[in-house]
Every structure is written in structure tokens, then in C-alpha cells.
Design a protein around this motif. Structure first.
Motif, PDB file in Angstrom:
ATOM      1  N   LEU A 196       1.017  35.797  83.220  1.00 34.06           N
ATOM      2  CA  LEU A 196       1.285  36.226  81.645  1.00 34.06           C
ATOM      3  C   LEU A 196       2.922  36.169  81.533  1.00 34.06           C
ATOM      4  O   LEU A 196       3.437  36.766  82.005  1.00 34.06           O
ATOM      5  N   HIS A 197       3.065  35.265  80.420  1.00 26.61           N
ATOM      6  CA  HIS A 197       4.665  35.271  79.989  1.00 26.61           C
ATOM      7  C   HIS A 197       4.464  35.846  78.551  1.00 26.61           C
ATOM      8  O   HIS A 197       3.605  35.131  77.698  1.00 26.61           O
ATOM      9  N   ALA A 198       5.566  36.479  78.093  1.00 28.13           N
ATOM     10  CA  ALA A 198       5.546  37.098  76.833  1.00 28.13           C
ATOM     11  C   ALA A 198       7.100  37.342  76.574  1.00 28.13           C
ATOM     12  O   ALA A 198       7.805  37.312  77.496  1.00 28.13           O
ATOM     13  N   VAL A 199       7.484  37.938  75.404  1.00 27.40           N
ATOM     14  CA  VAL A 199       8.404  38.457  74.912  1.00 27.40           C
ATOM     15  C   VAL A 199       8.217  39.463  73.902  1.00 27.40           C
ATOM     16  O   VAL A 199       7.650  39.175  72.900  1.00 27.40           O
ATOM     17  N   VAL A 200       9.275  40.447  73.776  1.00 25.71           N
ATOM     18  CA  VAL A 200       8.999  41.415  72.671  1.00 25.71           C
ATOM     19  C   VAL A 200      10.272  40.920  71.858  1.00 25.71           C
ATOM     20  O   VAL A 200      11.548  41.014  72.293  1.00 25.71           O
ATOM     21  N   ASN A 201      10.020  40.972  70.298  1.00 29.09           N
ATOM     22  CA  ASN A 201      11.275  40.706  69.699  1.00 29.09           C
ATOM     23  C   ASN A 201      11.729  41.658  68.683  1.00 29.09           C
ATOM     24  O   ASN A 201      12.734  41.933  67.960  1.00 29.09           O
ATOM     25  N   GLU A 202      10.850  42.822  68.639  1.00 31.00           N
ATOM     26  CA  GLU A 202      11.211  44.045  67.704  1.00 31.00           C
ATOM     27  C   GLU A 202      11.133  45.266  68.762  1.00 31.00           C
ATOM     28  O   GLU A 202      10.188  45.737  69.266  1.00 31.00           O
ATOM     29  N   PRO A 203      12.226  46.115  68.618  1.00 36.21           N
ATOM     30  CA  PRO A 203      11.972  47.367  69.256  1.00 36.21           C
ATOM     31  C   PRO A 203      10.994  48.369  68.761  1.00 36.21           C
ATOM     32  O   PRO A 203      10.523  48.352  67.412  1.00 36.21           O
ATOM     33  N   GLY A 204      10.338  49.058  69.382  1.00 34.12           N
ATOM     34  CA  GLY A 204       9.465  50.112  68.978  1.00 34.12           C
ATOM     35  C   GLY A 204       8.538  50.433  70.052  1.00 34.12           C
ATOM     36  O   GLY A 204       8.739  49.718  71.381  1.00 34.12           O
ATOM     37  N   THR A 205       7.407  51.260  70.097  1.00 32.84           N
ATOM     38  CA  THR A 205       6.403  51.605  70.784  1.00 32.84           C
ATOM     39  C   THR A 205       5.251  51.075  70.463  1.00 32.84           C
ATOM     40  O   THR A 205       4.643  51.493  69.242  1.00 32.84           O
ATOM     41  N   TYR A 206       4.642  50.311  71.590  1.00 29.06           N
ATOM     42  CA  TYR A 206       3.224  49.737  71.175  1.00 29.06           C
ATOM     43  C   TYR A 206       2.054  50.074  72.196  1.00 29.06           C
ATOM     44  O   TYR A 206       2.428  50.437  73.354  1.00 29.06           O
ATOM     45  N   LYS A 207       0.900  49.882  71.810  1.00 30.76           N
ATOM     46  CA  LYS A 207      -0.226  50.378  72.773  1.00 30.76           C
ATOM     47  C   LYS A 207      -0.470  49.291  73.491  1.00 30.76           C
ATOM     48  O   LYS A 207      -0.936  48.423  73.048  1.00 30.76           O
ATOM     49  N   GLY A 208      -0.773  49.642  74.958  1.00 31.61           N
ATOM     50  CA  GLY A 208      -1.362  48.682  75.550  1.00 31.61           C
ATOM     51  C   GLY A 208      -2.824  49.415  76.248  1.00 31.61           C
ATOM     52  O   GLY A 208      -2.829  50.457  76.595  1.00 31.61           O
ATOM     53  N   ILE A 209      -3.712  48.495  76.215  1.00 33.23           N
ATOM     54  CA  ILE A 209      -5.164  48.926  76.557  1.00 33.23           C
ATOM     55  C   ILE A 209      -5.869  47.932  77.682  1.00 33.23           C
ATOM     56  O   ILE A 209      -5.172  47.006  77.876  1.00 33.23           O
ATOM     57  N   ALA A 210      -6.834  48.654  78.129  1.00 34.03           N
ATOM     58  CA  ALA A 210      -7.672  47.821  78.945  1.00 34.03           C
ATOM     59  C   ALA A 210      -9.115  47.370  78.059  1.00 34.03           C
ATOM     60  O   ALA A 210      -9.701  48.160  77.423  1.00 34.03           O
ATOM     61  N   ALA A 211      -8.958  46.038  77.895  1.00 30.41           N
ATOM     62  CA  ALA A 211      -9.800  45.369  77.054  1.00 30.41           C
ATOM     63  C   ALA A 211     -11.415  45.099  77.669  1.00 30.41           C
ATOM     64  O   ALA A 211     -11.880  44.310  77.206  1.00 30.41           O
ATOM     65  N   HIS A 212     -11.313  45.492  78.867  1.00 23.51           N
ATOM     66  CA  HIS A 212     -12.659  44.983  79.601  1.00 23.51           C
ATOM     67  C   HIS A 212     -13.087  46.516  79.995  1.00 23.51           C
ATOM     68  O   HIS A 212     -12.758  47.182  80.923  1.00 23.51           O
ATOM     69  N   TYR A 213     -14.539  46.753  79.874  1.00 21.28           N
ATOM     70  CA  TYR A 213     -15.157  48.088  80.197  1.00 21.28           C
ATOM     71  C   TYR A 213     -15.085  48.197  82.007  1.00 21.28           C
ATOM     72  O   TYR A 213     -15.473  47.176  82.448  1.00 21.28           O
TER      73      TYR A 213
END
Length: 396
Positions: A196-213
Motif C-alpha cells: 500500500l502506498h499513501a501520504v498524509v498531508n495534514e498533521p493530526g492523530t487519526y484512527k486505524g482499525i481492523a476492517a475484517h472480523y
């Protein structure tokens, strides 16, 4: 309940809906922004058909109701103008929707390297992407930073406007890695690697989750993703390196055990090759790696030549991998030759690899060449076994 009474509940429900965090529609990363735009474009295109149809249903029902005395035409069966509208409008929308989806599917391919940090902001060649190796455990997330020789559990930190390259796998069951503010979800599977390739453009704290039971502790399998400045990232690295904990194979096997609602963990060092061992499902040293197994299968299986590659002396023991043939673990050391297998244990200097042609298993035609090429290593192994058998246990 009357219609008026139902309307009285609207003021009560509205504050609840206002508290929802529509992070998918307000992301902090360019990939997630493009995915949001695709959702909006697709929704608008579909509404171009849905809304007129819903309006016409109401108009037709009102016009042709029983008490309206509408003109009845039982012999009417065709209208070129009406059929032109009925067929051309949906067809045009389907073409537009298909074109947008096809282009976006390729541009937003999770395996595709980033070409931009944002609109009119191409990726600068001098900026080194941040590499993160992700392991989905039960029930927590492990993040290994190979460039900085550190690792964390349930905490992911990345600098703003720096491309991130994720490599993902899992320890036991399939899971789904998802940071809604950063990018779309991507699956992590044991014995396999996704990217997976990505980039974050705004500082802050965000939630990461498990999206599969994934079992009993699934509800607590989430983590904090922090977008920080370069200076803050360096400070965070220095803080992680002060941890007394080190992530070697034995420590990983302890962390891997199923646990729920795990707090953040830091590891100041990572054993070399650990992620590769996790990916190949051979963190325990007495287990055959998936890559070795696939190499054996690719060559046609063990066959006659593979018998000489059984080296219980080098791979003995193992509580979780007992051999049915005795107390010692019988392990296929390698597909190439016994010489190379023993050399990999650092107990014998590396020898020149023999010709691989006679080591193709079922295609073996010259067994005498196998015996000749493996003779030095087999003599050493036989001597080692004889020495161990004739030496008292307290002298070893």
C-alpha cells in the motif's frame, strides 16, 4: 404513530447525527482525497438517473390516479422520443461512470508508487519514502521501521508530506488494514505480502482499525496513526530508541500470542530478517520457510536427491514441531545441496554449488553425480554424528 408525532423525533436525532465523524469525506491524505472524490462523482452520476425516476414515479402516480380522469390510451405502445431518452441517458451515464472508475482504479492501485503528494505537487525525487512493515497479530498491529531499526505495537507515526510504502502480512488469520483518513483498506494475509502506498498531508492523530472480523479481540484491534512534522518525527524516533525492549525472534513469539486491548509498545531494535521470517512463517528456527517449500515444489519435489538434504543434527528439537520419526526434528535443509545447507549454519565454509541439473527431483537422471557433489558435506555430517554419539553428554 401520526406523521406529526414522527417529526417531533427529528430534533432529538439531529444532535446524534451531528456527532458522527465523517472521516471518509474529510480525509487527511491525498490518496483518501482522490477516493472520496471518486465516491462523490459516482454517487452524483447515479443520482442523475435515480432522482428523475423517483420524481416520475410520484408524478405518474398522481396524474393517473383513479379520481384524476386522465386520458386513457389502451392502444399506445411506442414513442421514439421517449425510448431515446430512456436508453440514451442511462447509457451515457454508464459510459462516464465506467471511464471514471477505470482510470481511478489504475491511478489508485495500492501497489502503484505515488506520483504526487497532492494536486499540482509531484513527488520530489530527493525525498526517500518511509518504509513500514505491517504485521497483523491477534489482536494488535505491529509496525517495523526497517530504515530506523525500530518497531512499535499499536502506534504508527509518519512525517507529513512524505510518501509511505507499506508492506503487509499477518501472523495467523486474514485481516484488513484500514486508516480511513489516509487511504483505502488493504488485506493482510499469512504467508503472503500485500502493499500500500499513501501520504498524509495534514498533521493530526487519526484512527486505524481492523476492517475484517478476526476473532474474539477484534473490537479492540485499533491503533493511533499520527501525522507529524519532520522534527517531531525525529523526536519520536529518539524516544522509541530509549526503550529497553528489543524485538528478536523470541520476543516476537511472545508478542504474537493472542492478547486483547494491548497498550502501545516500543522496541529499540529489531533482529535482522525478522519480517522476512514472519512473512515466510518460520520465525521458529526449526520450521521450514514458505519460500524454501515453494522452491522445492518448483523443482519438482524432493525426489531421490532430496534424501541427502535431511539434516536432523542441524535442525534438531522444537516443542511445536516434533518429528513423528523420533525426538529430533527432521528438516529439509535446502533444495540446492547439502553443502550450501550446512554452510548456512556457519559450521562449514561455503563450498561451490554443484550443477543444479541433477537435483530436480523427479527428473533426476544421474544419481552418481548427486553422491559425488554431496560427498564432502556428508562425510563431515557423518563424522559430526559419530562424534556426538561417542562423546559423553557432560563433555559436550
Amino acid at each position: 404513530m401520526s406523521r406529526f408525532a414522527k417529526l417531533l423525533f427529528v430534533p432529538l436525532v439531529a444532535p446524534l447525527l451531528a456527532g458522527c465523524n465523517a472521516v471518509v469525506l474529510a480525509p487527511a491524505g491525498d490518496i483518501a482525497v482522490q477516493q472520496r472524490d471518486l465516491i462523490i462523482i459516482a454517487t452524483v452520476l447515479m443520482l442523475l438517473i435515480i432522482i428523475p425516476v423517483m420524481v416520475l414515479v410520484v408524478l405518474f402516480a398522481r396524474k393517473y390516479r383513479k379520481g384524476n380522469n386522465a386520458q386513457y390510451e389502451p392502444n399506445w405502445d411506442h414513442s421514439t422520443q421517449l425510448e431515446l431518452v430512456i436508453w440514451s441517458a442511462p447509457l451515457a451515464i454508464i459510459i462516464c461512470l465506467g471511464a471514471v472508475t477505470w482510470v481511478s482504479t489504475h491511478l489508485l492501485d495500492p501497489y502503484r508508487q505515488l506520483g504526487r503528494l497532492g494536486p499540482d505537487r509531484p513527488v520530489v525525487a530527493e525525498v526517500e519514502p518511509l518504509e513500514v512493515e505491517v504485521v497483523a497479530l491477534d489482536w494488535k498491529w505491529m509496525f517495523i521501521y526497517p530504515q530506523y531499526d525500530i518497531a512499535t505495537v499499536n502506534e504508527l507515526v509518519a512525517p507529513v508530506d512524505r510518501p509511505i510504502e507499506f508492506k503487509l502480512t499477518a501472523s495467523s488469520v486474514m485481516n484488513s488494514f484500514y486508516i480511513p483518513a489516509l487511504a483505502g483498506q488493504i488485506y493482510a494475509m499469512p504467508g503472503m505480502q500485500t502493499r500500500l502506498h499513501a501520504v498524509v498531508n495534514e498533521p493530526g492523530t487519526y484512527k486505524g482499525i481492523a476492517a475484517h472480523y478476526s476473532g474474539h479481540g477484534f473490537s479492540g484491534m485499533h491503533f493511533a496513526f499520527k501525522g507529524v512534522s519532520n522534527a517531531e518525527f525525529d523526536t519520536w524516533l529518539a524516544d522509541v530508541r530509549t526503550s529497553p525492549d528489543m524485538l528478536n525472534r523470541q520476543r516476537y513469539l511472545e508478542v504474537e500470542k493472542p492478547t486483547e486491548n494491548v497498550p502501545v509498545m516500543h522496541f529499540a531494535g529489531v533482529e535482522s530478517g525478522l519480517y522476512t521470517a514472519i512473512l515466510n512463517m518460520c520465525v521458529e528456527r526449526d520450521k521450514m520457510c514458505v519460500s524454501e517449500m515453494m522452491s522445492i515444489d518448483q523443482q519438482g519435489g524432493l525426489g531421490h536427491a532430496g534424501v541427502n538434504n535431511l539434516a536432523p543434527e542441524l535442525y534438531g528439537g522444537g516443542e511445536r514441531n516434533r518429528s513423528p520419526f523420533g525426538p529430533q526434528k527432521t528438516y529439509v535443509a535446502a533444495i540446492c545441496s547439502t553443502d550450501e545447507a550446512i554452510a548456512m549454519t556457519a559450521k562449514l565454509p561455503a563450498l561451490k554449488a554443484p550443477n543444479a541439473a541433477p537435483l530436480v527431483g523427479k527428473g533426476l537422471t544421474r544419481p552418481e553425480m548427486v553422491a559425488q557433489s554431496n560427498a564432502p558435506a556428508l562425510d563431515w555430517l557423518a563424522g559430526k554424528l559419530a562424534f556426538n554419539q561417542n562423546t559423553p553428554a557432560d563433555a559436550l
